[in-house]
Design a protein around this motif. Structure first.
Motif, mmCIF file in Angstrom:
data_model
loop_
_atom_site.group_PDB
_atom_site.id
_atom_site.type_symbol
_atom_site.label_atom_id
_atom_site.label_comp_id
_atom_site.label_asym_id
_atom_site.label_seq_id
_atom_site.Cartn_x
_atom_site.Cartn_y
_atom_site.Cartn_z
ATOM 1 N N LYS A 157 23.709 3.956 12.609
ATOM 2 C CA LYS A 157 23.605 4.592 13.926
ATOM 3 C C LYS A 157 24.087 3.649 15.027
ATOM 4 O O LYS A 157 24.847 4.041 15.909
ATOM 5 C CB LYS A 157 22.164 5.020 14.193
ATOM 6 C CG LYS A 157 21.730 6.214 13.402
ATOM 7 C CD LYS A 157 20.278 6.535 13.682
ATOM 8 C CE LYS A 157 19.783 7.607 12.736
ATOM 9 N NZ LYS A 157 18.358 7.876 12.902
ATOM 10 N N ARG A 158 23.641 2.399 14.973
ATOM 11 C CA ARG A 158 24.071 1.419 15.979
ATOM 12 C C ARG A 158 25.564 1.160 15.873
ATOM 13 O O ARG A 158 26.259 1.038 16.880
ATOM 14 C CB ARG A 158 23.297 0.116 15.800
ATOM 15 C CG ARG A 158 21.857 0.221 16.245
ATOM 16 C CD ARG A 158 21.185 -1.130 16.365
ATOM 17 N NE ARG A 158 21.462 -2.043 15.272
ATOM 18 C CZ ARG A 158 20.688 -2.236 14.203
ATOM 19 N NH1 ARG A 158 19.561 -1.566 14.092
ATOM 20 N NH2 ARG A 158 21.016 -3.087 13.274
ATOM 21 N N PHE A 159 26.068 1.074 14.651
ATOM 22 C CA PHE A 159 27.486 0.820 14.423
ATOM 23 C C PHE A 159 28.340 1.920 15.043
ATOM 24 O O PHE A 159 29.299 1.648 15.768
ATOM 25 C CB PHE A 159 27.758 0.718 12.926
ATOM 26 C CG PHE A 159 29.214 0.626 12.583
ATOM 27 C CD1 PHE A 159 29.906 -0.561 12.771
ATOM 28 C CD2 PHE A 159 29.891 1.720 12.081
ATOM 29 C CE1 PHE A 159 31.259 -0.654 12.448
ATOM 30 C CE2 PHE A 159 31.227 1.637 11.764
ATOM 31 C CZ PHE A 159 31.913 0.442 11.952
ATOM 32 N N PHE A 160 28.004 3.171 14.788
ATOM 33 C CA PHE A 160 28.787 4.279 15.331
ATOM 34 C C PHE A 160 28.714 4.333 16.853
ATOM 35 O O PHE A 160 29.701 4.610 17.513
ATOM 36 C CB PHE A 160 28.370 5.613 14.719
ATOM 37 C CG PHE A 160 29.022 5.853 13.400
ATOM 38 C CD1 PHE A 160 30.371 6.123 13.306
ATOM 39 C CD2 PHE A 160 28.291 5.775 12.233
ATOM 40 C CE1 PHE A 160 30.990 6.316 12.089
ATOM 41 C CE2 PHE A 160 28.892 5.968 11.009
ATOM 42 C CZ PHE A 160 30.243 6.237 10.938
ATOM 43 N N LYS A 161 27.566 4.057 17.389
ATOM 44 C CA LYS A 161 27.438 4.038 18.841
ATOM 45 C C LYS A 161 28.329 2.951 19.431
ATOM 46 O O LYS A 161 29.016 3.161 20.427
ATOM 47 C CB LYS A 161 25.977 3.797 19.223
ATOM 48 C CG LYS A 161 25.681 3.975 20.672
ATOM 49 C CD LYS A 161 24.187 3.849 20.910
ATOM 50 C CE LYS A 161 23.859 4.162 22.343
ATOM 51 N NZ LYS A 161 22.416 4.073 22.589
ATOM 52 N N ARG B 51 33.490 1.489 22.226
ATOM 53 C CA ARG B 51 34.568 0.514 22.367
ATOM 54 C C ARG B 51 35.952 1.148 22.333
ATOM 55 O O ARG B 51 36.700 1.071 23.278
ATOM 56 C CB ARG B 51 34.517 -0.511 21.236
ATOM 57 C CG ARG B 51 33.520 -1.569 21.437
ATOM 58 C CD ARG B 51 33.760 -2.624 20.418
ATOM 59 N NE ARG B 51 32.653 -3.544 20.351
ATOM 60 C CZ ARG B 51 32.543 -4.461 19.459
ATOM 61 N NH1 ARG B 51 33.455 -4.597 18.534
ATOM 62 N NH2 ARG B 51 31.514 -5.261 19.471
ATOM 63 N N ASP B 52 36.290 1.710 21.185
ATOM 64 C CA ASP B 52 37.691 2.103 21.033
ATOM 65 C C ASP B 52 37.939 3.343 20.203
ATOM 66 O O ASP B 52 39.037 3.841 20.177
ATOM 67 C CB ASP B 52 38.480 0.939 20.430
ATOM 68 C CG ASP B 52 37.963 0.525 19.063
ATOM 69 O OD1 ASP B 52 36.965 1.092 18.596
ATOM 70 O OD2 ASP B 52 38.555 -0.380 18.477
ATOM 71 N N ARG B 53 36.965 3.830 19.528
ATOM 72 C CA ARG B 53 37.208 4.969 18.661
ATOM 73 C C ARG B 53 36.408 6.160 19.169
ATOM 74 O O ARG B 53 35.211 6.246 18.941
ATOM 75 C CB ARG B 53 36.815 4.629 17.233
ATOM 76 C CG ARG B 53 37.246 5.688 16.281
ATOM 77 C CD ARG B 53 37.138 5.207 14.874
ATOM 78 N NE ARG B 53 37.819 6.162 14.036
ATOM 79 C CZ ARG B 53 38.254 5.900 12.838
ATOM 80 N NH1 ARG B 53 38.095 4.720 12.331
ATOM 81 N NH2 ARG B 53 38.851 6.818 12.136
#
Length: 65
Positions: free
Chosen positions: A6-10, A15-17
């Motif tokens: 969840k943190r990674f996707f946020k 950032r860029d995606r």
């Protein structure tokens, strides 16, 4: 793993995606059911290979690569 994801996707979305549909689909369909309950620090290369090979065996070579 699930909290980390969840943190990674946020983070990557901010950032860029802007479109995380495909990576999220892989995560929710392939990774979380098999290794989602493990803490990230306990996930091994063998765990990851298991997920990748399951995709390959199901005919999803591009997703496995």
């Amino acid at each position: 793993m699930a909290n980390f994801a969840k943190r990674f996707f946020k983070d990557i979305q901010s950032r860029d995606r802007k479109n995380v549909t495909m990576p999220r689909r892989y995560l929710e369909k392939d990774f979380l059911p098999h290794i989602g309950s493990k803490p990230v620090r306990n996930i091994t290369a063998e765990d990851m290979r298991g997920v990748i090979w399951r995709n390959k065996e199901q005919g999803f070579d591009a997703a496995a690569g």
